[in-house]
Design an enzyme around this catalytic site. Structure first.
Site, short mmCIF file in Angstrom:
data_model
loop_
_atom_site.label_atom_id
_atom_site.label_comp_id
_atom_site.label_asym_id
_atom_site.label_seq_id
_atom_site.Cartn_x
_atom_site.Cartn_y
_atom_site.Cartn_z
N ASP A 137 -11.74 -10.43 0.33
CA ASP A 137 -11.13 -9.58 -0.20
C ASP A 137 -12.14 -8.07 -0.36
O ASP A 137 -12.71 -8.14 -1.01
CB ASP A 137 -9.65 -9.71 -0.42
CG ASP A 137 -8.74 -8.68 -0.40
OD1 ASP A 137 -8.10 -8.32 0.35
OD2 ASP A 137 -8.65 -7.75 -1.96
N HIS A 186 -8.19 -10.75 4.45
CA HIS A 186 -7.60 -9.59 4.49
C HIS A 186 -7.25 -9.04 6.34
O HIS A 186 -8.22 -8.90 7.22
CB HIS A 186 -8.77 -8.22 3.65
CG HIS A 186 -8.72 -7.23 3.95
ND1 HIS A 186 -8.85 -6.17 3.47
CD2 HIS A 186 -8.55 -6.61 5.27
CE1 HIS A 186 -8.75 -5.25 3.21
NE2 HIS A 186 -9.20 -4.80 4.72
N ASP A 194 -2.05 -7.27 -4.91
CA ASP A 194 -3.41 -6.16 -4.44
C ASP A 194 -3.38 -5.22 -5.64
O ASP A 194 -4.10 -4.09 -5.36
CB ASP A 194 -3.07 -5.99 -2.96
CG ASP A 194 -4.87 -5.29 -2.33
OD1 ASP A 194 -5.23 -5.39 -3.46
OD2 ASP A 194 -4.16 -4.63 -1.46
N HIS A 213 -8.46 1.68 -10.15
CA HIS A 213 -9.67 2.27 -10.25
C HIS A 213 -9.79 3.95 -11.33
O HIS A 213 -8.93 3.72 -12.17
CB HIS A 213 -9.29 3.40 -8.97
CG HIS A 213 -10.15 2.55 -8.12
ND1 HIS A 213 -11.03 2.09 -7.51
CD2 HIS A 213 -8.91 1.40 -6.94
CE1 HIS A 213 -11.11 0.79 -6.51
NE2 HIS A 213 -9.51 1.03 -5.89
N HIS A 236 -7.36 -7.92 -8.88
CA HIS A 236 -8.55 -6.97 -8.54
C HIS A 236 -8.86 -6.57 -9.77
O HIS A 236 -8.39 -5.53 -10.88
CB HIS A 236 -9.07 -6.07 -7.92
CG HIS A 236 -9.31 -6.48 -6.34
ND1 HIS A 236 -9.83 -6.54 -5.85
CD2 HIS A 236 -8.00 -6.12 -5.28
CE1 HIS A 236 -9.27 -6.88 -4.08
NE2 HIS A 236 -8.08 -6.66 -4.49
N LEU A 237 -10.01 -7.41 -10.59
CA LEU A 237 -10.35 -7.47 -12.39
C LEU A 237 -11.35 -6.55 -12.56
O LEU A 237 -11.36 -6.46 -13.94
CB LEU A 237 -10.07 -8.78 -12.91
CG LEU A 237 -8.90 -9.66 -12.70
CD1 LEU A 237 -8.68 -10.78 -13.83
CD2 LEU A 237 -7.22 -9.06 -13.55
N ARG A 238 -11.81 -6.42 -11.31
CA ARG A 238 -13.14 -5.63 -12.00
C ARG A 238 -14.23 -6.06 -12.52
O ARG A 238 -15.67 -5.24 -12.69
CB ARG A 238 -13.06 -4.02 -11.89
CG ARG A 238 -11.73 -3.60 -10.73
CD ARG A 238 -12.23 -3.29 -9.61
NE ARG A 238 -11.05 -2.28 -9.15
CZ ARG A 238 -10.97 -2.63 -7.62
NH1 ARG A 238 -11.62 -3.65 -7.14
NH2 ARG A 238 -10.03 -1.59 -7.27
#
Lengths: 357, 503
Positions: free
Chosen positions: B177, B204, B360, B364, B86-88
């Site tokens: 996901d 997922h 994964d 955050h 996850h690269l946001r």
């Protein structure tokens, strides 16, 4: 301070503080009372049998003080106790407040009406604010399991858990034990069959009582509908040798030969969650009534952490029954909370105070 | 002392003598040396002669009998491939950007990452896929980004996203996901439709009615800590559903539009067993597991800090252990499971049921993590610690080194399948995604000092996400350099350690 309201009862002004003394207690560098080595009271799982004995003996002294015409000692003079409750509560909050005032502490009440997250201010920011306002001890109730641990990581004083989510309610378990010690024949808990009945899954009272009662050698039974016991069979299996915990859905088996029965409050939302068909069915199968209580010993004590739903988990005839110790529990709550406030933050003899450091 | 090579710099001369070389493409593993000039592997020498196409050392075909202590400290493998990060970006650039995420990947030894579509907005159109690829190019990183597109519009689980358009734009597959495609009918349609596009569906697996409000694995730890349980059945019932629907779609789709289901972050012994049986039945299913589900376990939520294989013999049963309970960095979805589940995941890797290790990586902000446990965002920032903790498992004897490296390189490439070729083809069609350790190939490799350690700390993590339960821990296996297509993606000082020639 978004979401926080300083209660009208708050005593913000207080006697000049002894800065050095605060430094001592705040960093937990001093042993405030002989043999007590816990800076916070977050859970009862860390308490040894001798810790619990010390808490009981201290509460005995506090109870003696409560019997005096003016039940007040200077033990925590100059100490600010902030009572931070994120959940509605009357008896626990008032009990802590009375306990703190009996020890001459300055009490600040903060009622945070709901989760800090939805209100915009984080718990961490709230704790830092409270610290800046001079708190030495935070008594905290929160709807999320573990929240007091987070508070203890950012607060330099002492945190006393007044109930967190489903996890722990240390002072309730200790006052329950204190009451059992007072009322069971011989004052002995070891080897006695104690039944916790009802919504175990969602109960912090049940979890804390499992720790303290098994630590003190009681034969603990958990009873309720299968949906409200989920996970506890595994806990019973994992209990180390010497701790006795039995889980059953059979009320009769649970009550047979019981020395005390602790009924837990059943929340209405358990029906909406599909965990139970109806209050009526619950009350018929798991209600503690004069009739079902016949399965227990003739002298079995009846306990309830309150507030009670009479006619649901406990029959009205039982609630004020002669062997009901519900009002003793409330009265003992003050003594226990005085004892714990003193143990985690006090120094020197109980009858002296103020000039700490 | 010479300068540390900067990211993006072409490898002019890199000589690695007496290293342990693992090349999963050829199945070869052994002692050797390697020389890269002007970005290409110009010389590759195995210390011992090849026999039957395999490295031979102490009579072993695979190197399994070579104790870790007998291997040279420096390990060289093809650059790693992570099919789940996850690269946001776009939307949560405070948590991670494409640039910081790719820098973190390079620090972790990864040369290729596949980014999930749960950004804000969700990647659900061709234009957004192109934007993502453009952002990656603009970042200057040489780490390859293969984006996934969302399965459903806005990841809302209601209607299909623009899948064909996204495939044309370079999407490596489709995934919602963060959430499952909970609607079974929509899931069936998505699987069938994606099959015709030659792309996999990355699911997922989670049955939301069993996991609503869940905080930790349903079991002893959650019971004692009073956390709402996330039962194994919440995952396994979803896996079973997905496999039943896959079998139906296999039968219904034309052979030219064969579906491919990839189940990501499997976390329970039961899930692995379901996939094992499905593979035996010939279903086109693949799966991955995360490093944290391999190495950590539910006890970490309670303060246990032993690795899963250390805790397996005596799992946490109550009371406190090494750290305070309720560490928010341990909150992840699916949750950390039991040590027995973790061991089952290792067995799945060993027998080929599990195709890949995928991180994964879920960065955050502190604002989203430093809150009450049940309010903390789910996810672990894990791409930089992945290789170290997988190597710790290898050292503990859970998996041969070659199998672990395969699960981090050729395994995930095989999962990507033709989609990988297609996506990579947009850049340089003649270069495979994992070229392997082959003379003449453009170098894509990672150099690791397995004898050295590094401290996991906010300052050592390149990711903006400092949410790692391993913070404060010293891990073995330090990445010295990551090279992608002949350029440094990451290099650690001192340069002499890499034996790279000064400019």
């Amino acid at each position: 301070m978004t979401g926080l309201e300083i209660g009208a009862a708050a005593t913000v002004a207080r006697a000049e503080r002894d800065g050095a003394a605060r430094g001592d207690t705040a960093r937990g560098e001093t042993a405030p009372a002989d043999g007590w080595r816990h800076r916070h009271l977050l859970d009862v799982d860390v308490l040894s049998a001798s810790d619990i004995d010390l808490a009981m003996r201290t509460a005995d002294e506090m109870k003696e003080i409560l019997g005096r015409p003016i039940p007040k000692v200077p033990t925590l003079r100059g100490t600010q106790v902030t009572i931070l409750f994120y959940e509605a509560s009357t008896r626990t909050r008032v009990s802590f407040e009375v306990a703190a005032k009996n020890l001459s502490a300055d009490v600040v009440n903060i009622a945070a009406s709901s989760s800090s997250v939805t209100k915009g201010e984080s718990l961490v920011d709230t704790i830092r604010t409270i610290e800046a306002l001079g708190a030495d001890i935070i008594v905290m109730r929160h709807g999320r399991s573990g929240a007091p641990y987070l508070a203890s990581q950012v607060f330099s004083g002492h945190v006393l858990n007044g109930g967190d989510g489903w996890h722990a309610h240390p002072t309730q378990a200790l006052l329950d034990l204190f009451t059992l010690r007072e009322r069971l024949p011989g004052g002995r808990v070891a080897g006695r069959k104690i039944v916790i009945l009802g919504d175990i899954l969602h109960s912090r009272v049940a979890r804390s009582n499992i720790w303290t009662l098994t630590t003190m050698g009681a034969d603990v039974w958990l009873c309720g509908p299968a949906t409200l016991l989920r996970g506890f069979e595994r806990w019973a299996e994992a209990m180390p040798a010497g701790r006795r915990l039995t889980v059953t859905t059979d009320l009769r088996a649970a009550l047979r030969g019981a020395h005390a029965v602790m009924a837990l409050r059943l929340q209405q939302e358990r029906m909406a969650g599909g965990l139970l068909p109806s209050l009526r069915e619950y009350s018929l199968r798991y209600g503690l009534t004069a009739e079902t209580l016949r399965w227990a010993r003739a002298d079995a004590l009846v306990m309830h952490p309150g507030p009670m739903n009479e006619g649901v988990e406990i029959g009205p005839e039982i609630a004020d029954f002669e062997r009901s110790v519900v009002t003793d529990q409330v009265a003992n709550g003050v003594a226990i909370r005085m004892a714990l406030l003193y143990l985690i933050a006090g120094s020197g003899p109980i009858e002296e105070g103020g000039n700490r450091g | 002392m010479a300068d540390t090579p900067r990211p993006g710099e072409r490898v002019e001369l890199l000589e690695i003598e007496d290293a342990w070389l693992v090349d999963p493409g050829s199945g070869r593993e052994g002692q050797g040396s390697l020389r890269v000039e002007d970005g290409r592997i110009v010389a590759l020498e195995w210390a011992e002669p090849e026999a039957g196409g395999r490295a031979v050392r102490r009579g072993s075909a695979t190197g399994r009998d070579v104790a870790a202590a007998d291997r040279p400290a420096v390990l060289v493998t093809p650059a790693l491939v992570d099919i789940h990060v996850h690269l946001r970006q776009p939307g949560r650039e405070d948590a991670e950007t494409v640039a910081t995420g790719l820098a973190a990947a390079a620090h972790g030894g990864f040369g290729t990452v596949c980014a999930m579509a749960n950004t804000t907005p969700a990647i659900d159109s061709g234009g957004l896929v192109e934007d993502e690829l453009a952002t990656a190019r603009a970042s200057g990183s040489v780490v390859r980004l293969l984006p996934y597109g969302a399965v459903t519009a806005g990841r809302r689980g209601e209607t299909l996203a623009q899948m064909g358009e996204m495939a044309d734009a370079g999407a490596a597959g489709f995934s919602d996901d963060g959430s499952p495609v909970a609607d079974a009918s929509l899931f069936r349609n998505a699987l069938a439709y994606a099959g015709a596009l030659g792309r996999m569906l990355v699911e997922h697996p989670e049955e939301p009615s069993l996991t609503k409000g869940a905080e930790a694995n349903e079991g002893l730890v959650a019971t004692i800590l009073g956390l709402k349980g996330w039962p194994a059945a919440g995952e396994e019932s979803a896996v079973a559903r997905d496999l039943a629907i896959l079998a139906e779609v296999v039968g219904a789709n034309p052979a030219s539009a064969a579906p491919h289901l990839h189940l990501t972050h499997l976390s329970t012994a039961g899930s692995v067993e379901l996939v094992r049986r499905a593979k035996a039945a010939g279903l086109p299913v693949t799966c991955d597991v995360t490093p944290h589900h391999l190495a950590l376990h539910e006890g970490w939520v309670a303060g246990d800090r032993r690795f899963a294989w250390e805790a397996a013999a005596s799992p946490w049963t109550g009371g406190r252990t090494d750290a305070a309970p309720y560490d928010q960095s341990t909150r992840v979805n699916p949750p950390l499971r039991t040590p027995a589940d973790a061991l089952a995941l290792w067995r799945g890797l060993a027998d080929g049921t599990v195709d890949a290790i995928a991180t994964d990586h879920a960065p955050h902000t502190q604002v989203d993590k430093l809150v009450e446990y049940g309010d903390a965002a789910n996810g672990i920032s894990g791409i930089e610690t992945a290789l170290s903790i997988v190597l710790a498992g290898v050292e503990a004897g859970l998996l041969p080194l070659a199998d672990a490296i395969r699960a981090l390189t050729t395994g995930p490439v095989r999962v990507l399948g033709s989609a990988a070729t297609a996506a990579a083809g947009r850049r340089r069609a003649h270069e495979p995604l994992v070229p392997g350790l082959v003379e003449g190939a453009l170098a894509s490799l990672v150099v690791v000092d397995t004898a050295d350690t590094w401290d996991v700390a906010p300052a050592t993590l390149r990711s903006k996400g400092k949410n790692s339960p391993l913070l404060g821990r010293r891990l073995g296996g330090r990445v010295l350099a990551t090279v992608v297509e002949g350029r440094f993606a990451y290099a650690d000082a001192p340069e002499e350690a890499l034996a790279a020639a000064p400019r």
